[in-house]
Motif scaffolding. Structure first.
Motif, PDB file in Angstrom:
ATOM      1  N   ALA A   6       0.897  -1.300  -0.008  1.00  0.00           N
ATOM      2  CA  ALA A   6       0.084  -0.043  -0.123  1.00  0.00           C
ATOM      3  C   ALA A   6       0.824   1.120  -0.156  1.00  0.00           C
ATOM      4  O   ALA A   6       1.961   1.153   0.455  1.00  0.00           O
ATOM      5  CB  ALA A   6      -0.799   0.053   1.288  1.00  0.00           C
ATOM      6  N   LYS A   7       0.226   2.228  -0.543  1.00  0.00           N
ATOM      7  CA  LYS A   7       1.263   3.658  -0.975  1.00  0.00           C
ATOM      8  C   LYS A   7       0.398   4.594   0.338  1.00  0.00           C
ATOM      9  O   LYS A   7      -0.926   4.678   0.364  1.00  0.00           O
ATOM     10  CB  LYS A   7       1.317   4.407  -2.091  1.00  0.00           C
ATOM     11  CG  LYS A   7       2.028   3.396  -2.916  1.00  0.00           C
ATOM     12  CD  LYS A   7       2.206   3.798  -4.366  1.00  0.00           C
ATOM     13  CE  LYS A   7       3.038   3.054  -5.037  1.00  0.00           C
ATOM     14  NZ  LYS A   7       3.089   3.612  -6.497  1.00  0.00           N
ATOM     15  N   ILE A   8       1.186   5.195   1.046  1.00  0.00           N
ATOM     16  CA  ILE A   8       0.582   6.204   1.941  1.00  0.00           C
ATOM     17  C   ILE A   8       1.262   7.486   1.867  1.00  0.00           C
ATOM     18  O   ILE A   8       2.532   7.753   1.583  1.00  0.00           O
ATOM     19  CB  ILE A   8       1.132   5.901   3.370  1.00  0.00           C
ATOM     20  CG1 ILE A   8       0.718   4.415   3.998  1.00  0.00           C
ATOM     21  CG2 ILE A   8       0.539   6.965   4.483  1.00  0.00           C
ATOM     22  CD1 ILE A   8       0.977   3.856   5.158  1.00  0.00           C
ATOM     23  N   PRO A   9       0.256   8.668   1.592  1.00  0.00           N
ATOM     24  CA  PRO A   9       0.962   9.901   1.417  1.00  0.00           C
ATOM     25  C   PRO A   9       1.821  10.231   2.496  1.00  0.00           C
ATOM     26  O   PRO A   9       1.575   9.985   3.627  1.00  0.00           O
ATOM     27  CB  PRO A   9      -0.265  10.962   0.985  1.00  0.00           C
ATOM     28  CG  PRO A   9      -1.527   9.982   0.842  1.00  0.00           C
ATOM     29  CD  PRO A   9      -1.038   8.562   1.599  1.00  0.00           C
ATOM     30  N   PRO A  56       2.786  -2.505  12.687  1.00  0.00           N
ATOM     31  CA  PRO A  56       2.199  -1.479  13.517  1.00  0.00           C
ATOM     32  C   PRO A  56       0.932  -1.128  12.814  1.00  0.00           C
ATOM     33  O   PRO A  56       0.524  -1.498  11.648  1.00  0.00           O
ATOM     34  CB  PRO A  56       3.287  -0.087  13.196  1.00  0.00           C
ATOM     35  CG  PRO A  56       4.098  -0.463  12.395  1.00  0.00           C
ATOM     36  CD  PRO A  56       4.057  -1.935  11.758  1.00  0.00           C
ATOM     37  N   ASP A  57       0.069  -0.588  13.491  1.00  0.00           N
ATOM     38  CA  ASP A  57      -1.352  -0.367  13.273  1.00  0.00           C
ATOM     39  C   ASP A  57      -1.749   0.420  11.790  1.00  0.00           C
ATOM     40  O   ASP A  57      -2.456   0.388  10.988  1.00  0.00           O
ATOM     41  CB  ASP A  57      -2.233   0.412  14.376  1.00  0.00           C
ATOM     42  CG  ASP A  57      -2.234  -0.541  15.508  1.00  0.00           C
ATOM     43  OD1 ASP A  57      -2.292  -1.776  15.436  1.00  0.00           O
ATOM     44  OD2 ASP A  57      -2.717   0.153  16.598  1.00  0.00           O
ATOM     45  N   ASP A  58      -0.703   1.537  11.789  1.00  0.00           N
ATOM     46  CA  ASP A  58      -0.771   2.412  10.674  1.00  0.00           C
ATOM     47  C   ASP A  58      -0.526   1.614   9.331  1.00  0.00           C
ATOM     48  O   ASP A  58      -1.036   1.818   8.362  1.00  0.00           O
ATOM     49  CB  ASP A  58       0.042   3.898  10.724  1.00  0.00           C
ATOM     50  CG  ASP A  58       1.561   3.356  10.687  1.00  0.00           C
ATOM     51  OD1 ASP A  58       1.849   2.226  11.223  1.00  0.00           O
ATOM     52  OD2 ASP A  58       2.327   4.381  10.043  1.00  0.00           O
ATOM     53  N   VAL A  59       0.428   0.645   9.395  1.00  0.00           N
ATOM     54  CA  VAL A  59       0.772  -0.124   7.935  1.00  0.00           C
ATOM     55  C   VAL A  59      -0.416  -1.074   7.919  1.00  0.00           C
ATOM     56  O   VAL A  59      -1.028  -1.278   6.707  1.00  0.00           O
ATOM     57  CB  VAL A  59       2.051  -1.125   8.434  1.00  0.00           C
ATOM     58  CG1 VAL A  59       2.263  -1.977   7.380  1.00  0.00           C
ATOM     59  CG2 VAL A  59       3.204  -0.203   8.570  1.00  0.00           C
ATOM     60  N   ARG A  60      -1.132  -1.852   8.899  1.00  0.00           N
ATOM     61  CA  ARG A  60      -2.097  -2.541   8.922  1.00  0.00           C
ATOM     62  C   ARG A  60      -3.306  -1.853   8.153  1.00  0.00           C
ATOM     63  O   ARG A  60      -4.013  -2.339   7.300  1.00  0.00           O
ATOM     64  CB  ARG A  60      -2.617  -3.459  10.286  1.00  0.00           C
ATOM     65  CG  ARG A  60      -1.525  -4.311  10.447  1.00  0.00           C
ATOM     66  CD  ARG A  60      -1.974  -5.012  11.716  1.00  0.00           C
ATOM     67  NE  ARG A  60      -2.891  -6.065  11.380  1.00  0.00           N
ATOM     68  CZ  ARG A  60      -4.222  -6.148  11.525  1.00  0.00           C
ATOM     69  NH1 ARG A  60      -4.879  -5.014  12.536  1.00  0.00           N
ATOM     70  NH2 ARG A  60      -5.134  -7.276  11.197  1.00  0.00           N
ATOM     71  N   ALA A  65      -7.145  -1.076   4.099  1.00  0.00           N
ATOM     72  CA  ALA A  65      -7.990  -0.166   3.135  1.00  0.00           C
ATOM     73  C   ALA A  65      -7.391  -0.251   1.836  1.00  0.00           C
ATOM     74  O   ALA A  65      -8.270   0.043   0.867  1.00  0.00           O
ATOM     75  CB  ALA A  65      -7.593   1.407   3.625  1.00  0.00           C
ATOM     76  N   ALA A  66      -6.360  -0.625   1.434  1.00  0.00           N
ATOM     77  CA  ALA A  66      -6.048  -0.778  -0.026  1.00  0.00           C
ATOM     78  C   ALA A  66      -6.316  -2.075  -0.658  1.00  0.00           C
ATOM     79  O   ALA A  66      -6.979  -2.228  -1.747  1.00  0.00           O
ATOM     80  CB  ALA A  66      -4.554  -0.695  -0.235  1.00  0.00           C
ATOM     81  N   HIS A  67      -6.712  -3.134   0.326  1.00  0.00           N
ATOM     82  CA  HIS A  67      -6.961  -4.632  -0.311  1.00  0.00           C
ATOM     83  C   HIS A  67      -8.190  -5.326   0.315  1.00  0.00           C
ATOM     84  O   HIS A  67      -8.455  -6.358  -0.156  1.00  0.00           O
ATOM     85  CB  HIS A  67      -5.647  -5.410  -0.048  1.00  0.00           C
ATOM     86  CG  HIS A  67      -4.663  -4.944  -0.987  1.00  0.00           C
ATOM     87  ND1 HIS A  67      -4.291  -5.041  -2.171  1.00  0.00           N
ATOM     88  CD2 HIS A  67      -3.483  -4.415  -0.545  1.00  0.00           C
ATOM     89  CE1 HIS A  67      -3.206  -4.530  -2.404  1.00  0.00           C
ATOM     90  NE2 HIS A  67      -2.545  -4.108  -1.628  1.00  0.00           N
ATOM     91  N   GLY A 114      -7.938 -10.328   9.180  1.00  0.00           N
ATOM     92  CA  GLY A 114      -6.921  -9.317   9.142  1.00  0.00           C
ATOM     93  C   GLY A 114      -6.323  -9.260   7.699  1.00  0.00           C
ATOM     94  O   GLY A 114      -7.228  -9.417   6.868  1.00  0.00           O
ATOM     95  N   THR A 115      -4.982  -8.962   7.610  1.00  0.00           N
ATOM     96  CA  THR A 115      -4.553  -8.651   6.151  1.00  0.00           C
ATOM     97  C   THR A 115      -4.581 -10.359   5.523  1.00  0.00           C
ATOM     98  O   THR A 115      -4.243 -11.129   6.068  1.00  0.00           O
ATOM     99  CB  THR A 115      -3.245  -8.038   6.157  1.00  0.00           C
ATOM    100  OG1 THR A 115      -2.301  -9.069   6.718  1.00  0.00           O
ATOM    101  CG2 THR A 115      -3.408  -6.690   6.750  1.00  0.00           C
ATOM    102  N   LEU A 116      -4.571 -10.409   4.506  1.00  0.00           N
ATOM    103  CA  LEU A 116      -4.160 -11.533   3.656  1.00  0.00           C
ATOM    104  C   LEU A 116      -2.948 -12.301   3.846  1.00  0.00           C
ATOM    105  O   LEU A 116      -3.117 -13.550   4.416  1.00  0.00           O
ATOM    106  CB  LEU A 116      -4.416 -11.586   2.059  1.00  0.00           C
ATOM    107  CG  LEU A 116      -4.289 -12.794   1.271  1.00  0.00           C
ATOM    108  CD1 LEU A 116      -5.490 -13.620   1.782  1.00  0.00           C
ATOM    109  CD2 LEU A 116      -4.584 -12.389  -0.207  1.00  0.00           C
TER     110      LEU A 116
END
Length: 137
Positions: A6-9, A56-60, A65-67, A114-116
């Motif tokens: 995912a990309k985060i500004p 971390p939470d922001d990465v998850r 959000a992206a996937h 959770g995430t894949l």
């Protein structure tokens, strides 16, 4: 193995808009995450983190959000709950036995979300102990 990105500004020290790219993947039988920062204006590129530990939470949140989330559910009844409890305590290292039981109950009812990569990692660990589970992406 499925990795997710995912990309985060972000904002660079030079004042320009930049990009933080976060990834989560399974490598050498461990769940890893990493983060890279880049700015097209000043050319800076940094590897902020890379390692086998919980993201971390922001990465998850960015990956979800992206996937979107993935849901892991047990396949059929489990004759013995002990192998699943052991895996849940290993994967969620701080999980008490009572928390592992709660997670096992969720896994057998609605499933864990959770995430894949997280769900694939957990599924693979369960399978090593003879516990079958499926992922709904």
């Amino acid at each position: 193995m499925t990795g997710r990105t995912a990309k985060i500004p972000a904002r660079c020290e030079c004042g320009s808009a930049a990009t933080r790219r976060v990834n989560q993947f399974i490598l050498r039988d461990a769940l890893w995450w990493d983060s890279e920062f880049s700015c097209g204006t000043c050319g800076i590129y940094l590897c902020e983190h890379s390692g086998p530990e919980p993201a971390p939470d922001d990465v998850r949140e960015a990956l979800l959000a992206a996937h979107g989330p993935a849901r892991l559910r047990l396949v059929g009844p489990v004759p013995r709950l002990v192998p699943a409890l052991k895996v849940l305590r290993e994967v969620f290292s701080a999980a008490s036995l009572s928390r592992a039981r709660e997670l096992a109950a969720e896994l057998s009812r609605d499933g864990l979300v959770g995430t894949l990569p997280e769900m694939e990692f957990l599924r693979d660990r369960l399978l090593l102990r003879g516990v079958h589970a499926d992922i709904d992406p």
